[in-house]
Scaffold this motif. Structure first.
Motif, PDB file in Angstrom:
ATOM      1  N   LYS A 145     -52.976 115.055  40.488  1.00 28.43           N
ATOM      2  CA  LYS A 145     -52.229 115.629  39.363  1.00 28.43           C
ATOM      3  C   LYS A 145     -53.132 115.788  38.138  1.00 28.43           C
ATOM      4  CE  LYS A 145     -47.395 114.429  39.891  1.00 28.43           C
ATOM      5  NZ  LYS A 145     -46.308 113.574  39.362  1.00 28.43           N
ATOM      6  N   GLN A 146     -53.958 114.769  37.857  1.00 27.55           N
ATOM      7  CA  GLN A 146     -54.866 114.824  36.711  1.00 27.55           C
ATOM      8  C   GLN A 146     -55.902 115.923  36.899  1.00 27.55           C
ATOM      9  OE1 GLN A 146     -54.515 112.703  33.927  1.00 27.55           O
ATOM     10  NE2 GLN A 146     -55.851 114.253  33.057  1.00 27.55           N
ATOM     11  N   TRP A 147     -56.441 116.033  38.096  1.00 29.50           N
ATOM     12  CA  TRP A 147     -57.421 117.079  38.408  1.00 29.50           C
ATOM     13  C   TRP A 147     -56.795 118.451  38.218  1.00 29.50           C
ATOM     14  CZ3 TRP A 147     -57.470 120.673  42.499  1.00 29.50           C
ATOM     15  CH2 TRP A 147     -58.678 121.338  42.684  1.00 29.50           C
ATOM     16  N   ASN A 148     -55.564 118.635  38.717  1.00 30.95           N
ATOM     17  CA  ASN A 148     -54.871 119.915  38.598  1.00 30.95           C
ATOM     18  C   ASN A 148     -54.569 120.229  37.130  1.00 30.95           C
ATOM     19  OD1 ASN A 148     -53.609 122.255  39.628  1.00 30.95           O
ATOM     20  ND2 ASN A 148     -51.620 121.259  39.500  1.00 30.95           N
ATOM     21  N   TYR A 149     -54.127 119.222  36.373  1.00 30.74           N
ATOM     22  CA  TYR A 149     -53.854 119.407  34.945  1.00 30.74           C
ATOM     23  C   TYR A 149     -55.118 119.870  34.214  1.00 30.74           C
ATOM     24  CZ  TYR A 149     -53.261 118.147  30.041  1.00 30.74           C
ATOM     25  OH  TYR A 149     -53.241 118.182  28.666  1.00 30.74           O
ATOM     26  N   ASN A 150     -56.229 119.193  34.458  1.00 32.77           N
ATOM     27  CA  ASN A 150     -57.481 119.550  33.790  1.00 32.77           C
ATOM     28  C   ASN A 150     -57.913 120.964  34.134  1.00 32.77           C
ATOM     29  OD1 ASN A 150     -57.823 117.177  32.360  1.00 32.77           O
ATOM     30  ND2 ASN A 150     -59.019 116.204  33.964  1.00 32.77           N
ATOM     31  N   ASN A 151     -57.760 121.363  35.378  1.00 35.27           N
ATOM     32  CA  ASN A 151     -58.170 122.706  35.790  1.00 35.27           C
ATOM     33  C   ASN A 151     -57.341 123.791  35.125  1.00 35.27           C
ATOM     34  OD1 ASN A 151     -60.241 121.811  37.386  1.00 35.27           O
ATOM     35  ND2 ASN A 151     -59.056 121.844  39.265  1.00 35.27           N
ATOM     36  N   LYS A 152     -56.112 123.493  34.738  1.00 36.42           N
ATOM     37  CA  LYS A 152     -55.246 124.483  34.084  1.00 36.42           C
ATOM     38  C   LYS A 152     -55.510 124.583  32.579  1.00 36.42           C
ATOM     39  CE  LYS A 152     -51.453 124.232  37.368  1.00 36.42           C
ATOM     40  NZ  LYS A 152     -50.034 123.888  37.563  1.00 36.42           N
ATOM     41  N   GLN A 153     -56.237 123.625  32.009  1.00 33.00           N
ATOM     42  CA  GLN A 153     -56.511 123.619  30.573  1.00 33.00           C
ATOM     43  C   GLN A 153     -57.716 124.509  30.264  1.00 33.00           C
ATOM     44  OE1 GLN A 153     -54.349 122.001  28.488  1.00 33.00           O
ATOM     45  NE2 GLN A 153     -53.318 121.688  30.446  1.00 33.00           N
ATOM     46  N   PRO A 154     -57.738 125.102  29.056  1.00 32.24           N
ATOM     47  CA  PRO A 154     -58.912 125.908  28.681  1.00 32.24           C
ATOM     48  C   PRO A 154     -60.106 125.003  28.376  1.00 32.24           C
ATOM     49  CG  PRO A 154     -57.401 125.731  26.831  1.00 32.24           C
ATOM     50  CD  PRO A 154     -56.723 125.077  28.005  1.00 32.24           C
ATOM     51  N   LYS A 155     -61.290 125.525  28.622  1.00 25.46           N
ATOM     52  CA  LYS A 155     -62.498 124.811  28.226  1.00 25.46           C
ATOM     53  C   LYS A 155     -62.679 125.039  26.734  1.00 25.46           C
ATOM     54  CE  LYS A 155     -65.087 124.843  32.508  1.00 25.46           C
ATOM     55  NZ  LYS A 155     -66.305 125.274  33.204  1.00 25.46           N
ATOM     56  N   LEU A 156     -62.799 123.954  25.999  1.00 27.71           N
ATOM     57  CA  LEU A 156     -62.946 124.049  24.554  1.00 27.71           C
ATOM     58  C   LEU A 156     -64.303 123.528  24.130  1.00 27.71           C
ATOM     59  CD1 LEU A 156     -59.450 122.653  23.488  1.00 27.71           C
ATOM     60  CD2 LEU A 156     -60.153 125.044  23.653  1.00 27.71           C
ATOM     61  N   MET A 157     -64.894 124.194  23.121  1.00 24.72           N
ATOM     62  CA  MET A 157     -66.138 123.735  22.508  1.00 24.72           C
ATOM     63  C   MET A 157     -65.848 123.566  21.019  1.00 24.72           C
ATOM     64  SD  MET A 157     -69.925 125.438  22.334  1.00 24.72           S
ATOM     65  CE  MET A 157     -70.452 125.027  23.976  1.00 24.72           C
TER      66      MET A 157
END
Length: 123
Positions: free
Chosen positions: A38-50
């Motif tokens: 679930k955590q892996w899937n959540y992270n993959n759906k989030q935008p990469k931020l800098m």
């Protein structure tokens, strides 16, 4: 009650308790796996931020356990806390190699995705 009957009762108890313990251990492993997915899937759906950030603190969590054979099992977890421009602080678990390269009070660009640390580029 003879000695044989008492021994037989112990085997009944063991035969009853062992499957219950097995189910609890298996359920714990299963739920940990589901939580990680679930955590892996959540992270993959989030935008990469800098974002600009400052390293506030670093810490190490060292855990050592002895098993039944008297052999120690240890694990080391490395964490870094960064403060972004809004004043919010975010803590990430990171690799030991990256941990060694980071210095408190350094400023730079933090790249992350959800709860996943990607990079910190010093400026």
């Amino acid at each position: 009650m003879s000695g044989f009957d008492a021994g037989f009762d112990i085997f009944k108890i063991i035969a009853f308790v062992f499957p219950i313990i097995f189910v609890f251990v298996f359920a714990g492993i299963f739920f940990a796996l589901i939580k990680g997915l679930k955590q892996w899937n959540y992270n993959n759906k989030q935008p990469k931020l800098m974002v600009p950030a400052k390293i506030v603190t670093k810490r190490i969590d060292y855990i050592q356990r002895a098993n039944t054979n008297q052999f120690a099992h240890s694990s080391t977890h490395y964490y870094v806390t960064l403060e972004v421009e809004s004043g919010d602080r975010i803590e990430f678990q990171i690799d030991g190699f990256i941990y060694g390269q980071l210095v408190e009070n350094d400023t730079g660009k933090l790249t992350f995705q959800g709860t996943r640390f990607i990079n910190f580029e010093r400026q």
